[in-house]
Design an enzyme around this catalytic site. Sequence first.
Site, mmCIF file in Angstrom:
data_model
loop_
_atom_site.group_PDB
_atom_site.id
_atom_site.type_symbol
_atom_site.label_atom_id
_atom_site.label_comp_id
_atom_site.label_asym_id
_atom_site.label_seq_id
_atom_site.Cartn_x
_atom_site.Cartn_y
_atom_site.Cartn_z
ATOM 1 N N LYS A 23 0.832 -1.216 0.000
ATOM 2 C CA LYS A 23 0.000 0.000 0.000
ATOM 3 C C LYS A 23 0.863 1.262 0.000
ATOM 4 O O LYS A 23 0.469 2.289 -0.534
ATOM 5 C CB LYS A 23 -0.918 0.032 1.235
ATOM 6 C CG LYS A 23 -2.088 -0.914 1.146
ATOM 7 C CD LYS A 23 -3.303 -0.296 0.474
ATOM 8 C CE LYS A 23 -4.354 -1.346 0.242
ATOM 9 N NZ LYS A 23 -5.306 -1.121 -0.779
ATOM 10 N N LYS B 234 -2.146 -7.885 -9.567
ATOM 11 C CA LYS B 234 -3.549 -8.310 -9.457
ATOM 12 C C LYS B 234 -4.473 -7.135 -9.793
ATOM 13 O O LYS B 234 -4.098 -5.975 -9.589
ATOM 14 C CB LYS B 234 -3.844 -8.868 -8.058
ATOM 15 C CG LYS B 234 -3.917 -7.836 -6.962
ATOM 16 C CD LYS B 234 -4.656 -8.353 -5.732
ATOM 17 C CE LYS B 234 -4.958 -7.172 -4.818
ATOM 18 N NZ LYS B 234 -6.044 -7.318 -3.915
ATOM 19 N N LYS C 243 -9.098 -2.338 -7.057
ATOM 20 C CA LYS C 243 -10.013 -1.191 -7.128
ATOM 21 C C LYS C 243 -9.246 0.117 -7.146
ATOM 22 O O LYS C 243 -9.703 1.112 -7.675
ATOM 23 C CB LYS C 243 -10.926 -1.158 -5.897
ATOM 24 C CG LYS C 243 -11.918 -2.287 -5.825
ATOM 25 C CD LYS C 243 -12.888 -2.037 -4.681
ATOM 26 C CE LYS C 243 -13.018 -3.224 -3.772
ATOM 27 N NZ LYS C 243 -12.002 -3.307 -2.716
HETATM 28 N N1 AQP Z 1 -7.516 -9.522 -8.391
HETATM 29 C C1 AQP Z 1 -8.153 -10.329 -7.544
HETATM 30 N N2 AQP Z 1 -8.319 -11.640 -7.866
HETATM 31 C C2 AQP Z 1 -8.992 -12.481 -7.022
HETATM 32 N N3 AQP Z 1 -9.514 -12.061 -5.828
HETATM 33 C C3 AQP Z 1 -9.375 -10.757 -5.475
HETATM 34 N N4 AQP Z 1 -9.774 -10.039 -4.395
HETATM 35 C C4 AQP Z 1 -9.357 -8.756 -4.533
HETATM 36 N N5 AQP Z 1 -8.687 -8.606 -5.690
HETATM 37 C C5 AQP Z 1 -8.674 -9.829 -6.317
HETATM 38 C C6 AQP Z 1 -10.569 -10.573 -3.290
HETATM 39 O O1 AQP Z 1 -11.687 -9.703 -3.107
HETATM 40 C C7 AQP Z 1 -12.052 -9.714 -1.721
HETATM 41 C C8 AQP Z 1 -12.313 -8.312 -1.252
HETATM 42 O O2 AQP Z 1 -11.112 -7.571 -1.307
HETATM 43 P P1 AQP Z 1 -11.000 -6.167 -0.558
HETATM 44 O O3 AQP Z 1 -11.708 -5.113 -1.276
HETATM 45 O O4 AQP Z 1 -11.409 -6.277 0.848
HETATM 46 O O5 AQP Z 1 -9.468 -5.867 -0.541
HETATM 47 P P2 AQP Z 1 -8.355 -6.054 -1.595
HETATM 48 O O6 AQP Z 1 -7.913 -7.483 -1.629
HETATM 49 O O7 AQP Z 1 -7.309 -5.064 -1.244
HETATM 50 O O8 AQP Z 1 -9.076 -5.708 -2.982
HETATM 51 P P3 AQP Z 1 -8.684 -4.594 -4.025
HETATM 52 O O9 AQP Z 1 -9.629 -4.669 -5.151
HETATM 53 O O10 AQP Z 1 -7.239 -4.697 -4.371
HETATM 54 O O11 AQP Z 1 -8.980 -3.270 -3.249
HETATM 55 P P4 AQP Z 1 -8.053 -2.043 -2.921
HETATM 56 O O12 AQP Z 1 -7.527 -1.579 -4.235
HETATM 57 O O13 AQP Z 1 -8.938 -1.068 -2.250
HETATM 58 O O14 AQP Z 1 -6.960 -2.569 -2.025
HETATM 59 C C9 AQP Z 1 -10.929 -10.426 -0.968
HETATM 60 O O15 AQP Z 1 -11.360 -11.715 -0.597
HETATM 61 C C10 AQP Z 1 -9.811 -10.511 -1.966
HETATM 62 O O16 AQP Z 1 -9.048 -11.689 -1.769
#
Ligand code: AQP
Length: 385
Positions: free
Chosen positions: A160, A251, A254
């Site tokens: 992050k 990956k 968002k």
């Molecule tokens: N690219 C991905 N492929 C498979 N699973 C994913 N998850 C996130 N990205 C992928 C799964 O989505 C769930 C919710 O995730 P989150 O929003 O709580 O946090 P994150 O993993 O940090 O997701 P993002 O999209 O990357 O959000 P930001 O950018 O805000 O940090 C989790 O179960 C995660 O495994």
Amino acid sequence: MDLKTRVVYNGQSFTKLGVSARNRVQFEGLIQHRRSSHSTKTSAAHKTIFSGIQPTGVPHLGNYLGALREWVQLQNGATEGTKLLFSVVDLHALTVPQDAPWLRNCKKEMFATLLAVGLDPARSAIFYQSDVSAHTELFWILSTVASMGYLSRMTQWKSKLQLPENTNLEDSAARAKLRLGLFSYPVLQAADILVHRATHVPVGEDQRQHLEFSRNTANSFNHLYGSIFPLPEALISPAKRVMSFKEPTLKMSKSHPDERSRILLSDTPEDIHRKIKGALTDSEPQLKYDPDNRPGVSNLIEILAHFEGKSCEEVVSEFQHSSLGALKGHVASRIANHLQPIRERYIALIENKTGYLEDVANQGSQVARSNAERTMKQVKEALGL
Ligand code: AQP
């Protein structure tokens, strides 16, 4: 109040989905399979499934295949007596600075999405994390047993802050940028899970490390104060890591600055076709599944395999005489068709002015609060509070 019968959108009522015998068998098989690969034993009579998602934007295809689709499948296949809790984890979103109107809007969008993908408030408690204060109360208690060394080795705070993976707490860049909330975020995540005494946590592969930390923290607590928390098991989705369309070695996320790197569940079919057409691939003529050397095209093959319930090899052999453009067109149409009804339900929910989303959130937080309070009573007794 009967929320089940009150609301109908686009001729489709948001009532409990039928649990087919086939789904139930699949679910039992999934749990059984995963249980056998872990040492922890959990009683079949006391399954509690919990997971959360941050309100940091409309979920993308990675969130959907890696988490949300699994949540709905688990819900629809759950046996009677299984507790199901799903949370919009808004407190986690505060680990990066937030703008209040923006966050309020993101929370609502995320909540609407959870219903649009098929979570059913008659079966699952769907709630905002900040409405259940036991999450933060347990966070403090767990922080008294959580290991600093373990937290400092975790990858999320480094990624992050865009710091190298080998960064440690002595590093001057880390000292300047790191805030306690971001560093201790896995402790709050452990509290989210343990306060509901979750036995199973469906997540994407990127969360495996956090689940291990939760188990470690539960173990430390149980060792000191008595066996209160079951050790939660990760249910890792077959779609382990859906990759970015613009940087396919990262990956899909968002928070990536390029909106063309991800497909949102609210995207129109035109958006979806445009983004897939622009997905970074390579110029090799032959289609091949090779994630290390050809991550862009392999990502598209994997996505299609997940939607069609096929293996990557099957997809490759089906398209071996087709052009990359034809594959892209097929992937885009498949995604667009699948997401269309979700998008329609999402729009109807967002535009609904009857207070339905608020009613569902209130109902969900009541269930979650009473579940969490039962745990907190035992925790406080064990601690002498
Ligand atoms: N690219 C991905 N492929 C498979 N699973 C994913 N998850 C996130 N990205 C992928 C799964 O989505 C769930 C919710 O995730 P989150 O929003 O709580 O946090 P994150 O993993 O940090 O997701 P993002 O999209 O990357 O959000 P930001 O950018 O805000 O940090 C989790 O179960 C995660 O495994």
